[in-house]
Design a protein around this motif. Sequence first.
Motif, PDB file in Angstrom:
ATOM      1  N   ARG A  48      -1.988  -5.014  -0.034  1.00 44.41           N
ATOM      2  CA  ARG A  48      -0.934  -6.023   0.009  1.00 44.41           C
ATOM      3  C   ARG A  48      -1.158  -7.077  -1.074  1.00 44.41           C
ATOM      4  O   ARG A  48      -2.234  -7.162  -1.665  1.00 44.41           O
ATOM      5  CB  ARG A  48      -0.896  -6.689   1.385  1.00 44.41           C
ATOM      6  CG  ARG A  48      -0.682  -5.721   2.557  1.00 44.41           C
ATOM      7  CD  ARG A  48      -0.515  -6.510   3.837  1.00 44.41           C
ATOM      8  NE  ARG A  48      -0.379  -5.671   5.024  1.00 44.41           N
ATOM      9  CZ  ARG A  48      -1.391  -5.326   5.822  1.00 44.41           C
ATOM     10  NH1 ARG A  48      -2.624  -5.759   5.546  1.00 44.41           N
ATOM     11  NH2 ARG A  48      -1.188  -4.569   6.884  1.00 44.41           N
ATOM     12  N   ALA A  49      -0.150  -7.911  -1.280  1.00 47.79           N
ATOM     13  CA  ALA A  49      -0.213  -8.926  -2.334  1.00 47.79           C
ATOM     14  C   ALA A  49      -1.288  -9.971  -2.077  1.00 47.79           C
ATOM     15  O   ALA A  49      -1.763 -10.630  -3.012  1.00 47.79           O
ATOM     16  CB  ALA A  49       1.150  -9.596  -2.495  1.00 47.79           C
ATOM     17  N   ASP A  50      -1.684 -10.157  -0.823  1.00 46.13           N
ATOM     18  CA  ASP A  50      -2.741 -11.125  -0.525  1.00 46.13           C
ATOM     19  C   ASP A  50      -4.135 -10.508  -0.609  1.00 46.13           C
ATOM     20  O   ASP A  50      -5.132 -11.171  -0.290  1.00 46.13           O
ATOM     21  CB  ASP A  50      -2.530 -11.737   0.863  1.00 46.13           C
ATOM     22  CG  ASP A  50      -2.600 -10.696   1.982  1.00 46.13           C
ATOM     23  OD1 ASP A  50      -2.804  -9.500   1.700  1.00 46.13           O
ATOM     24  OD2 ASP A  50      -2.445 -11.089   3.156  1.00 46.13           O
ATOM     25  N   GLY A  51      -4.218  -9.246  -1.042  1.00 45.44           N
ATOM     26  CA  GLY A  51      -5.510  -8.577  -1.189  1.00 45.44           C
ATOM     27  C   GLY A  51      -5.987  -7.845   0.048  1.00 45.44           C
ATOM     28  O   GLY A  51      -6.995  -7.146   0.006  1.00 45.44           O
ATOM     29  N   SER A  52      -5.284  -7.993   1.167  1.00 43.77           N
ATOM     30  CA  SER A  52      -5.664  -7.250   2.374  1.00 43.77           C
ATOM     31  C   SER A  52      -5.253  -5.792   2.227  1.00 43.77           C
ATOM     32  O   SER A  52      -4.350  -5.460   1.441  1.00 43.77           O
ATOM     33  CB  SER A  52      -5.007  -7.866   3.611  1.00 43.77           C
ATOM     34  OG  SER A  52      -3.594  -7.785   3.524  1.00 43.77           O
ATOM     35  N   VAL A  53      -5.898  -4.915   2.979  1.00 47.87           N
ATOM     36  CA  VAL A  53      -5.657  -3.485   2.809  1.00 47.87           C
ATOM     37  C   VAL A  53      -5.404  -2.806   4.154  1.00 47.87           C
ATOM     38  O   VAL A  53      -5.790  -3.302   5.212  1.00 47.87           O
ATOM     39  CB  VAL A  53      -6.849  -2.788   2.105  1.00 47.87           C
ATOM     40  CG1 VAL A  53      -7.136  -3.436   0.767  1.00 47.87           C
ATOM     41  CG2 VAL A  53      -8.091  -2.812   2.984  1.00 47.87           C
ATOM     42  N   VAL A  54      -4.748  -1.662   4.091  1.00 48.54           N
ATOM     43  CA  VAL A  54      -4.554  -0.776   5.229  1.00 48.54           C
ATOM     44  C   VAL A  54      -5.222   0.553   4.874  1.00 48.54           C
ATOM     45  O   VAL A  54      -5.006   1.090   3.792  1.00 48.54           O
ATOM     46  CB  VAL A  54      -3.056  -0.551   5.515  1.00 48.54           C
ATOM     47  CG1 VAL A  54      -2.873   0.437   6.675  1.00 48.54           C
ATOM     48  CG2 VAL A  54      -2.368  -1.868   5.825  1.00 48.54           C
ATOM     49  N   ASN A  55      -6.043   1.056   5.762  1.00 48.48           N
ATOM     50  CA  ASN A  55      -6.821   2.272   5.523  1.00 48.48           C
ATOM     51  C   ASN A  55      -7.768   2.116   4.325  1.00 48.48           C
ATOM     52  O   ASN A  55      -7.620   2.798   3.302  1.00 48.48           O
ATOM     53  CB  ASN A  55      -5.926   3.497   5.294  1.00 48.48           C
ATOM     54  CG  ASN A  55      -5.205   3.942   6.543  1.00 48.48           C
ATOM     55  OD1 ASN A  55      -5.641   3.677   7.654  1.00 48.48           O
ATOM     56  ND2 ASN A  55      -4.097   4.627   6.366  1.00 48.48           N
ATOM     57  N   PRO A  56      -8.738   1.233   4.413  1.00 48.20           N
ATOM     58  CA  PRO A  56      -9.677   1.060   3.295  1.00 48.20           C
ATOM     59  C   PRO A  56     -10.369   2.362   2.934  1.00 48.20           C
ATOM     60  O   PRO A  56     -10.733   3.146   3.807  1.00 48.20           O
ATOM     61  CB  PRO A  56     -10.680   0.024   3.836  1.00 48.20           C
ATOM     62  CG  PRO A  56     -10.549   0.084   5.327  1.00 48.20           C
ATOM     63  CD  PRO A  56      -9.116   0.422   5.588  1.00 48.20           C
ATOM     64  N   LEU A  57     -10.512   2.586   1.640  1.00 49.26           N
ATOM     65  CA  LEU A  57     -11.180   3.806   1.184  1.00 49.26           C
ATOM     66  C   LEU A  57     -12.671   3.747   1.441  1.00 49.26           C
ATOM     67  O   LEU A  57     -13.320   4.776   1.610  1.00 49.26           O
ATOM     68  CB  LEU A  57     -10.908   4.027  -0.307  1.00 49.26           C
ATOM     69  CG  LEU A  57      -9.446   4.326  -0.654  1.00 49.26           C
ATOM     70  CD1 LEU A  57      -9.276   4.459  -2.156  1.00 49.26           C
ATOM     71  CD2 LEU A  57      -8.963   5.583   0.039  1.00 49.26           C
ATOM     72  N   ALA A  58     -13.248   2.537   1.454  1.00 44.40           N
ATOM     73  CA  ALA A  58     -14.624   2.318   1.917  1.00 44.40           C
ATOM     74  C   ALA A  58     -15.666   3.085   1.128  1.00 44.40           C
ATOM     75  O   ALA A  58     -15.389   3.742   0.151  1.00 44.40           O
ATOM     76  CB  ALA A  58     -14.728   2.640   3.410  1.00 44.40           C
TER      77      ALA A  58
END
Length: 341
Positions: A48-58
Amino acid sequence: MKSYGELRELARAWRVLGETPGARAALVTILRTSGSTFRRVGAAMLVRADGSVVNPLAGGCPQREIVERSLMVMSEGRIAYVAYNAEQGLDLLMEAGCGGELEVAIEPIHGELPAFLGDLDAMLASNDAFRIVTSFPAPDARSPATRSLMRVEGGDGEGVTRDKAMSEPWEGGFRLFETFDAPVSLIVAGASHEARELAYLASRMGWRGVVVDTSVERLEHMNLDAPGWHAVEVRPERLAHTLRVHASTAVVSMTHNLELDIAYLRAGQACSAFYLGTLGSQQRARTIAHAVPSPTLHVPAGLDIGSNTSREIALSVVAEIMAARHARDGRALSRSGGPIH
């Protein structure tokens, strides 16, 4: 490769973006890997634009640097391909504890929702195997990636597709092919606290399922709250007539009644369920094994991880079902001596 759970999370987050005016994001997809990497081709992360992620690749990828690149892609509005290999970015891979190489596509996400998301929702709600084909444009193009989805005929049969993903060069960009076998469908017989824990954990894996029992009262008292699951009163002899049982179905019976357990397991066996399991002592196991002679029978069900509580038992059983699904024996990775993907 994305899991069913990840597909649902990505689709949900993408839909929220489409309903939020001015929202921007980027979708990061692994296109190529070599050597040891934590995730394989097809794995995806939404930034997302705020740097948060969905499903981090980790784990095995330079995620922080990829997020920064994704923010740049959102501003520029066109796809980018980034490689992490011996020529560039190798230090980031080494910092992540990964000795392999990978290449990712980072595409900007904004504007109207693609029709693909509706098709994906319908497919995820079915019990069919399917394939997603994603065409990524050349890096200098401002056109978006396009996705199409199709059913795979006969994909609920054992080993027909096996989940896999591959990419190839295409018109200056890449084309990604992802094939998803029919999702695991789990039937748990016996309304109990153990069944409730098993259903909840399975739902977290993206598995859909049902808890069955011969008593409506027991089913109501169980208070099943696992997302995507429901409770049904059905006797063993009516199982195949009431529910869709096929080669992607696992049946776990935990009625604490020997005759009922045997009857439910036989019903699953007759419908070619790929996994049959039940709880019990070694003596009880011998009785059940004699009554239900099947190579797919696991009794006592679960991997030997020292389970004691209901939640631990559920973890053990889910792990064994997953191992059976992927034709693995459930041994420790440290002792496998081979590839882990």
